[in-house]
Design an enzyme around this catalytic site. Structure first.
Site, mmCIF file in Angstrom:
data_model
loop_
_atom_site.group_PDB
_atom_site.id
_atom_site.type_symbol
_atom_site.label_atom_id
_atom_site.label_comp_id
_atom_site.label_asym_id
_atom_site.label_seq_id
_atom_site.Cartn_x
_atom_site.Cartn_y
_atom_site.Cartn_z
ATOM 1 C CG ASP A 95 -1.942 1.160 1.197
ATOM 2 O OD1 ASP A 95 -2.209 1.702 0.106
ATOM 3 O OD2 ASP A 95 -2.420 1.525 2.285
ATOM 4 C CG ASN A 126 -4.936 3.986 10.923
ATOM 5 O OD1 ASN A 126 -3.864 4.554 10.689
ATOM 6 N ND2 ASN A 126 -5.749 3.580 9.968
ATOM 7 C CD GLN A 182 -3.034 -1.043 4.807
ATOM 8 O OE1 GLN A 182 -4.213 -0.698 4.694
ATOM 9 N NE2 GLN A 182 -2.045 -0.381 4.246
ATOM 10 C CG ASP A 219 -8.192 -1.350 12.147
ATOM 11 O OD1 ASP A 219 -7.634 -1.406 11.036
ATOM 12 O OD2 ASP A 219 -9.264 -0.756 12.350
ATOM 13 N NE ARG A 277 -2.215 12.694 6.170
ATOM 14 C CZ ARG A 277 -2.580 11.492 5.747
ATOM 15 N NH1 ARG A 277 -1.868 10.432 6.077
ATOM 16 N NH2 ARG A 277 -3.622 11.342 4.983
ATOM 17 C CG ASP A 292 -3.413 7.471 7.375
ATOM 18 O OD1 ASP A 292 -3.656 8.139 6.350
ATOM 19 O OD2 ASP A 292 -3.661 6.261 7.471
ATOM 20 C CD GLU A 311 -6.671 10.990 5.621
ATOM 21 O OE1 GLU A 311 -6.911 10.829 4.398
ATOM 22 O OE2 GLU A 311 -6.080 10.126 6.303
ATOM 23 C CG HIS A 315 -1.237 11.411 -0.099
ATOM 24 N ND1 HIS A 315 -1.856 12.359 0.676
ATOM 25 C CD2 HIS A 315 -1.294 10.253 0.603
ATOM 26 C CE1 HIS A 315 -2.254 11.806 1.809
ATOM 27 N NE2 HIS A 315 -1.935 10.534 1.794
ATOM 28 C CG ASP A 316 -5.044 9.339 0.064
ATOM 29 O OD1 ASP A 316 -4.178 8.483 -0.197
ATOM 30 O OD2 ASP A 316 -5.318 9.684 1.238
#
Length: 553
Positions: free
Chosen positions: A65, A107, A173, A175, A203, A205, A244, A311-312
């Site tokens: 990812d 996360n 991924q 949690d 920053r 996420d 975010e 960036h997304d």
């Protein structure tokens, strides 16, 4: 406003530049960007005028990812360099006056992280409680699945231990369980480690997923954010958390915390971003104006982070289906330009068809929005996307430094855009020599933004511009005032403004040096070019505009 009044809270009128070390500059000729290459470009970034670099993940990763699947929070991915390379980069950035923040992605981890390998080895393992497990997973809401092209559930069955683990994103991924005090302590250690190496903040996420998707539930999920903020304040008083948080305004205010902003220092304004794109699609100012009218005031020492692209994917999830389709029709009509049914995987210059006038106006709009502007690497030269790449990777292409590419001496690991956006058409070297280039426009906008602290610190008021295609606002701070006006249409027109309290004063256009007198009835008429931009400082006839901000005090 005096510089001594604004310098302490550096984030309130910073210029944040997001980059991926992997795609910025290759320093050892292996086709992959690295810290040595990035360090060699520090003078370019300082010359552009940015004040804060935001680094996307640079940690060890299986790279399923793009680095957001992390296997070690305390090191550097070997492809990008070593901790020594990182420290040299930080020293050089500090020498040029640049602050650095990094992605805090806690996360979840990768399934390859040693913590998760231990956790799935048996139900009795000490790391078991570091993740969220269930015998009978909660029902899924398909509308809430983040990546519907890859996943159809938040839960994945682990055959060895015969339980399901929670994954808010991809199944690789899992949690982390922030409800576990050991996990919270470890996250604090991660922050402390990188702050000791010079970072000015993080920053954060996917903040709602970080504090909400946990078991057992925290009595007050926001208490964890407050604890992180307090820890950082003890270690370094000027450090920040940039969150975010893509939720409605009323819910988002909670993430700032109480009073002086005791949780997140800054939050991205996703609502204004999406309404801005609706305004651009319609060539009408009202969608963006409505967002600015609705946006609540951030706590005293906190700030809104503004952006048009990141960036997304360009998410449009807070618009109605009809509004979203308008933007699809205008800027991404082909299916391979769209993603997840809610966004676009294109960069701004291509969405605007390469129209330089319109592109320059859009970025003028961004830098003059009340708040702190955040830009994505390559925006300053009009970098395009590569739709041949999968998903969101389309916009994460190599930086283009020269006509031959300039990113690496060998073939880049990722393919650059082609056609009108290929390196021989879009690059730093050519635009440095062109006084009318987008790069030079960015430098001017950044310079003017830094000269206008009212845009970041002031109270903003949306103006009635007497034309649906024009949007404008004023920002007032300590009796100083800056007015910005943009023409979203492709035809020349006039903007008629009423500026209360400014009778018989003068407006100086900071982009062109043109001047306009405000009448005794507090009105002024401004001629606007097609896709034109005006940044106007208010001054009395006897005070030069460059002194008006300080003299007003």
């Amino acid at each position: 406003m005096r510089l001594t009044s604004t310098s302490d809270l550096w984030w309130k009128n910073a210029v944040v530049y997001c980059l991926d070390v992997e795609t910025f500059k290759d320093g050892n000729d292996d086709g992959v960007g690295d810290f040595r290459g990035l360090t060699q470009q520090i003078d370019y970034l300082a010359g552009l005028g940015v004040t804060c670099l935001w680094l996307m993940p640079f940690f060890p990763t299986p790279n399923r990812d793009d680095g957001y699947d992390i296997t070690d929070f305390y090191s550097i991915d070997p492809r990008l360099g070593t901790l020594g390379d990182f420290v040299e980069f930080m020293r050089t950035a500090k020498d040029r006056g640049l602050r650095v923040i990094a992605d805090l992605v806690v996360n979840h981890t990768s399934t390859e992280h040693p913590w998760f390998k231990q956790a799935r080895s048996s139900r009795d393992n000490p790391f078991r409680g570091w993740y969220v497990w269930s015998d009978t997973p909660e029902p899924d809401d398909p509308k809430q699945v983040v990546f519907p092209d890859k996943e159809d559930s938040f839960w994945e069955y682990d055959k060895k231990t015969k339980q399901y683990y929670l994954h808010s994103f991809y199944k690789h991924q899992p949690d982390l369980n922030v409800g576990n005090p050991e996990v919270r302590d470890e996250i604090t250690r991660i922050l402390g480690f990188w702050m000791e190496l010079g970072l000015s903040g993080f920053r954060v996420d996917a903040v709602p997923f970080l504090i909400e998707n946990i078991s057992p539930k925290l009595p007050d999920p926001h208490e964890f954010l407050a604890d992180l903020r307090a820890f950082m304040g003890r270690r370094e008083g000027s450090s920040i958390l940039l969150g975010e948080v893509n939720v409605p305004y009323d819910d988002l205010l909670n993430y700032f915390g109480d009073g002086n902003g005791t949780e997140l220092t800054m939050c991205f304004d996703f609502i204004a971003m999406q309404r801005a794109w609706l305004s651009l699609a319609r060539s009408e100012g009202e969608p963006l104006a409505s967002a600015l009218r609705e946006r609540p005031k951030a706590p005293k020492d906190s700030q809104w982070a503004t952006f048009l692209r990141n960036h997304d994917e360009l998410t449009l999830d807070k618009l109605t289906e009809e509004e979203r389709q308008e933007i699809f029709d205008a800027f991404g009509p082909e299916k391979d330009m769209q993603i997840f049914g809610r966004g676009l995987r294109r960069r701004l210059p291509t969405m605007l068809g390469g129209d330089l006038r319109r592109i320059k106006m859009a970025y003028s709009l961004l830098f003059s929005l009340p708040g702190t502007p955040v830009i994505f690497y390559g925006e300053e030269i009009g970098l395009g996307e590569n739709l041949e790449a999968e998903g969101r990777m389309a916009v994460r292409v190599p930086m283009q430094w020269a006509p031959e590419g300039g990113f690496s001496q060998v073939e880049p690991d990722r393919a650059p855009p082609d056609g009108a956006y290929a390196p021989d058409r879009i690059n730093v070297a050519d635009q440095k020599r062109d006084t009318d280039s987008l790069l030079r426009w960015f430098q001017l906008l950044i310079e003017r933004y830094r000269e206008c602290p009212e845009l970041a610190w002031g109270e903003h008021t949306v103006l009635d511009c007497a034309h649906p295609g024009i949007v404008g606002w004023r920002c007032d701070a300590e009796d100083a005032c800056v007015v910005v006006v943009h023409n979203l249409t492709d035809t020349a027109t006039d903007a008629t403004l009423t500026l209360k309290g400014q009778a018989s004063n003068r407006l100086t256009d900071l982009l062109t040096d043109a001047t306009f007198d405000i009448s005794a009835k507090e009105q002024v008429e401004l001629p606007m070019d097609p896709h034109g931009s005006r940044w106007l400082r208010v001054s009395t006839p006897d005070v030069p505009p460059e002194d008006a901000s300080v003299k007003a005090r």
